[in-house]
Design a protein around this motif. Structure first.
Motif, PDB file in Angstrom:
ATOM      1  N   GLY A 114     -55.166   4.604 -24.928  1.00 41.25           N
ATOM      2  CA  GLY A 114     -55.568   3.739 -24.016  1.00 41.25           C
ATOM      3  C   GLY A 114     -55.377   4.077 -22.418  1.00 41.25           C
ATOM      4  O   GLY A 114     -55.128   5.279 -22.227  1.00 41.25           O
ATOM      5  N   SER A 115     -55.836   3.205 -21.614  1.00 40.76           N
ATOM      6  CA  SER A 115     -55.828   3.481 -20.219  1.00 40.76           C
ATOM      7  C   SER A 115     -54.669   3.678 -19.730  1.00 40.76           C
ATOM      8  O   SER A 115     -53.618   2.918 -19.930  1.00 40.76           O
ATOM      9  N   ARG A 116     -54.159   4.790 -18.879  1.00 42.83           N
ATOM     10  CA  ARG A 116     -52.911   4.917 -18.402  1.00 42.83           C
ATOM     11  C   ARG A 116     -52.470   3.820 -17.377  1.00 42.83           C
ATOM     12  O   ARG A 116     -51.375   3.285 -17.199  1.00 42.83           O
ATOM     13  N   THR A 117     -53.506   3.159 -16.681  1.00 41.14           N
ATOM     14  CA  THR A 117     -53.182   2.342 -15.795  1.00 41.14           C
ATOM     15  C   THR A 117     -52.891   1.047 -16.517  1.00 41.14           C
ATOM     16  O   THR A 117     -51.864   0.206 -16.182  1.00 41.14           O
ATOM     17  N   ALA A 118     -53.721   0.771 -17.696  1.00 41.92           N
ATOM     18  CA  ALA A 118     -53.323  -0.656 -18.433  1.00 41.92           C
ATOM     19  C   ALA A 118     -52.085  -0.380 -19.012  1.00 41.92           C
ATOM     20  O   ALA A 118     -51.241  -1.421 -19.276  1.00 41.92           O
ATOM     21  N   LEU A 119     -51.559   0.759 -19.623  1.00 44.29           N
ATOM     22  CA  LEU A 119     -50.289   1.053 -20.084  1.00 44.29           C
ATOM     23  C   LEU A 119     -49.294   0.794 -19.260  1.00 44.29           C
ATOM     24  O   LEU A 119     -48.199   0.143 -19.789  1.00 44.29           O
ATOM     25  N   ALA A 120     -49.163   1.366 -18.080  1.00 38.76           N
ATOM     26  CA  ALA A 120     -48.237   1.261 -17.166  1.00 38.76           C
ATOM     27  C   ALA A 120     -48.188  -0.092 -16.633  1.00 38.76           C
ATOM     28  O   ALA A 120     -47.129  -0.737 -16.620  1.00 38.76           O
ATOM     29  N   THR A 121     -49.257  -0.844 -16.481  1.00 36.49           N
ATOM     30  CA  THR A 121     -49.003  -2.324 -16.037  1.00 36.49           C
ATOM     31  C   THR A 121     -48.556  -3.072 -17.259  1.00 36.49           C
ATOM     32  O   THR A 121     -47.978  -4.113 -16.869  1.00 36.49           O
ATOM     33  N   THR A 122     -49.059  -3.022 -18.383  1.00 33.98           N
ATOM     34  CA  THR A 122     -48.398  -3.635 -19.543  1.00 33.98           C
ATOM     35  C   THR A 122     -46.822  -3.524 -19.518  1.00 33.98           C
ATOM     36  O   THR A 122     -46.165  -4.460 -19.841  1.00 33.98           O
ATOM     37  N   ARG A 123     -46.552  -2.255 -19.377  1.00 34.12           N
ATOM     38  CA  ARG A 123     -44.984  -1.889 -19.414  1.00 34.12           C
ATOM     39  C   ARG A 123     -44.271  -2.666 -18.187  1.00 34.12           C
ATOM     40  O   ARG A 123     -43.153  -3.183 -18.454  1.00 34.12           O
ATOM     41  N   GLU A 124     -44.702  -2.665 -17.054  1.00 41.60           N
ATOM     42  CA  GLU A 124     -44.236  -3.466 -16.026  1.00 41.60           C
ATOM     43  C   GLU A 124     -44.029  -4.807 -16.286  1.00 41.60           C
ATOM     44  O   GLU A 124     -43.153  -5.679 -16.078  1.00 41.60           O
ATOM     45  N   MET A 125     -45.325  -5.628 -16.775  1.00 42.32           N
ATOM     46  CA  MET A 125     -44.936  -6.897 -17.304  1.00 42.32           C
ATOM     47  C   MET A 125     -44.132  -7.132 -18.260  1.00 42.32           C
ATOM     48  O   MET A 125     -43.447  -8.062 -18.173  1.00 42.32           O
ATOM     49  N   LEU A 126     -43.944  -6.271 -19.371  1.00 42.08           N
ATOM     50  CA  LEU A 126     -43.045  -6.368 -20.206  1.00 42.08           C
ATOM     51  C   LEU A 126     -41.580  -6.539 -19.962  1.00 42.08           C
ATOM     52  O   LEU A 126     -40.642  -7.152 -20.347  1.00 42.08           O
ATOM     53  N   SER A 127     -41.296  -5.750 -18.734  1.00 40.53           N
ATOM     54  CA  SER A 127     -40.006  -5.554 -18.259  1.00 40.53           C
ATOM     55  C   SER A 127     -39.333  -6.670 -17.365  1.00 40.53           C
ATOM     56  O   SER A 127     -38.407  -6.999 -17.272  1.00 40.53           O
ATOM     57  N   VAL A 128     -40.687  -7.325 -16.632  1.00 40.37           N
ATOM     58  CA  VAL A 128     -40.220  -8.491 -15.478  1.00 40.37           C
ATOM     59  C   VAL A 128     -40.411  -9.743 -16.158  1.00 40.37           C
ATOM     60  O   VAL A 128     -39.853 -10.892 -15.671  1.00 40.37           O
ATOM     61  N   LEU A 129     -41.225 -10.009 -17.180  1.00 40.08           N
ATOM     62  CA  LEU A 129     -41.645 -11.468 -17.624  1.00 40.08           C
ATOM     63  C   LEU A 129     -40.296 -12.258 -18.367  1.00 40.08           C
ATOM     64  O   LEU A 129     -40.259 -13.443 -17.987  1.00 40.08           O
ATOM     65  N   PRO A 130     -39.507 -11.377 -19.150  1.00 34.54           N
ATOM     66  CA  PRO A 130     -38.339 -12.237 -19.582  1.00 34.54           C
ATOM     67  C   PRO A 130     -37.528 -12.894 -18.592  1.00 34.54           C
ATOM     68  O   PRO A 130     -36.793 -13.833 -18.828  1.00 34.54           O
ATOM     69  N   GLY A 131     -37.465 -12.503 -17.396  1.00 37.30           N
ATOM     70  CA  GLY A 131     -36.492 -13.002 -16.276  1.00 37.30           C
ATOM     71  C   GLY A 131     -37.158 -14.184 -15.494  1.00 37.30           C
ATOM     72  O   GLY A 131     -36.501 -14.662 -14.561  1.00 37.30           O
ATOM     73  N   MET A 132     -38.559 -14.485 -15.833  1.00 41.03           N
ATOM     74  CA  MET A 132     -39.075 -15.682 -15.071  1.00 41.03           C
ATOM     75  C   MET A 132     -39.283 -16.823 -15.650  1.00 41.03           C
ATOM     76  O   MET A 132     -39.410 -16.960 -16.986  1.00 41.03           O
ATOM     77  N   GLY A 133     -39.253 -17.831 -14.884  1.00 42.12           N
ATOM     78  CA  GLY A 133     -39.719 -19.150 -15.643  1.00 42.12           C
ATOM     79  C   GLY A 133     -41.313 -19.257 -15.836  1.00 42.12           C
ATOM     80  O   GLY A 133     -41.968 -18.306 -15.605  1.00 42.12           O
ATOM     81  N   LEU A 134     -41.392 -20.291 -16.520  1.00 42.57           N
ATOM     82  CA  LEU A 134     -42.868 -20.463 -16.995  1.00 42.57           C
ATOM     83  C   LEU A 134     -43.938 -20.209 -16.067  1.00 42.57           C
ATOM     84  O   LEU A 134     -44.885 -19.823 -16.131  1.00 42.57           O
ATOM     85  N   GLN A 135     -43.806 -21.072 -14.938  1.00 40.89           N
ATOM     86  CA  GLN A 135     -44.702 -21.138 -13.715  1.00 40.89           C
ATOM     87  C   GLN A 135     -44.642 -19.927 -12.931  1.00 40.89           C
ATOM     88  O   GLN A 135     -46.001 -19.536 -12.650  1.00 40.89           O
ATOM     89  N   GLU A 136     -43.733 -19.290 -12.883  1.00 40.69           N
ATOM     90  CA  GLU A 136     -43.429 -18.028 -12.141  1.00 40.69           C
ATOM     91  C   GLU A 136     -44.287 -17.002 -12.975  1.00 40.69           C
ATOM     92  O   GLU A 136     -45.161 -16.330 -12.577  1.00 40.69           O
ATOM     93  N   ALA A 137     -44.223 -17.112 -14.341  1.00 42.60           N
ATOM     94  CA  ALA A 137     -44.626 -15.790 -15.113  1.00 42.60           C
ATOM     95  C   ALA A 137     -46.205 -16.366 -15.123  1.00 42.60           C
ATOM     96  O   ALA A 137     -47.133 -15.014 -15.236  1.00 42.60           O
ATOM     97  N   LEU A 138     -46.612 -17.377 -15.286  1.00 40.69           N
ATOM     98  CA  LEU A 138     -48.055 -17.807 -15.190  1.00 40.69           C
ATOM     99  C   LEU A 138     -48.733 -17.361 -14.031  1.00 40.69           C
ATOM    100  O   LEU A 138     -49.922 -16.789 -13.858  1.00 40.69           O
TER     101      LEU A 138
END
Length: 265
Positions: free
Chosen positions: A206-230
């Motif tokens: 996969g793309s290194r940019t896409a992999l890094a961005t996906t990992r970043e999202m996976l680490s921060v999304l659990p701490g967000m509310g629905l609207q903030e996450a969207l």
């Protein structure tokens, strides 16, 4: 690329995959301060190498990691509160680096992954284990608290399984760890490293940019509310459309050829 045999962490390069092997066999790869620093340095070096797209973290056949270095922990009982805080922060920083760094990390577990060692595997993106591997958060049996690893265990298996593992301190076999969601795959003994390398190579396509961005999202999304996450997700979606790798990926798909990702993305 290989490392000196007396290093706390050995290093091998397998194409786009960097293999990092914990190497304190006489101490069952216990997490000393020196080992933690060495591993952090190896992870930093891999992240800064544009040819590396994934990391495999391994121990040896007898033990992935026995967790904290108990001899060092005993010595720290006589140290100041600040010295103990700094030592704890060193471990927390390693776990955060594994969990949020730009490169996907796959753990290959043979033997025992106990306490901080189980936490180390838990902080990786994927974990492959030999069928005789054992996992356990045994800190309560020593009068200790699995405070740092608890952060990652709760995210991995949810509250009920985390309570069971943390309060009983019992060891579970690989198959039960898989049932709980603590690991991704169980393979025959001796095959965990090979399988982890195969998975890492698959991810490295996969793309290194896409992999890094996906990992970043996976680490921060659990701490967000629905609207903030969207809102956050929509912003990432829009930004991704402007990247060279997205343009290259779409072109490669339409032209029926492998993508040529940017080296320094």
């Amino acid at each position: 690329m290989t490392s000196a045999p007396d290093a706390a962490v050995l290093e091998e390069t397998h194409g786009p995959v960097r293999l990092l092997r914990l190497h304190r066999p006489d101490q069952r790869n216990a997490l000393s301060a020196d080992l933690i620093r060495a591993l952090r340095q190896r992870l930093d070096a891999a992240a800064q190498d544009p040819s590396v797209r994934a990391v495999v973290l391994a121990g040896d056949r007898k033990a992935f990691s026995a967790g904290a270095d108990l001899a060092a922990l005993q010595q720290l009982q006589h140290a100041s509160s600040e010295a103990n805080r700094q030592d704890s922060q060193l471990l927390a920083d390693l776990f955060q680096q594994l969990y949020t760094g730009p490169l996907p990390v796959i753990a290959a577990v043979e033997g025992a992954a106990v306490a901080g060692g189980a936490g180390l595997a838990c902080a990786c993106d994927l974990t492959v284990a030999g069928e005789s591997a054992r996992f356990g958060y045994t800190e309560v049996r020593l009068g200790f608290v699995a405070a740092i690893v608890m952060v990652f265990l709760l995210r991995a298996v949810g509250e009920k399984h985390a309570r069971e593992l943390l309060l009983t301190g019992r060891l579970v076999r690989a198959q039960e760890a898989w049932r709980m969601g603590l690991i991704n795959e169980v393979v025959p003994d001796g095959e965990a490293e090979r399988r982890a390398l195969d998975l890492a190579r698959e991810i490295a396509g996969g793309s290194r940019t896409a992999l890094a961005t996906t990992r970043e999202m996976l680490s921060v999304l659990p701490g967000m509310g629905l609207q903030e996450a969207l809102r956050y997700a929509a912003g990432v979606n829009a930004w991704t459309r402007t990247t060279h790798d997205l343009q290259e990926g779409v072109a490669a798909f339409l032209e029926h050829r492998p993508p040529r990702w940017t080296v320094d993305d």
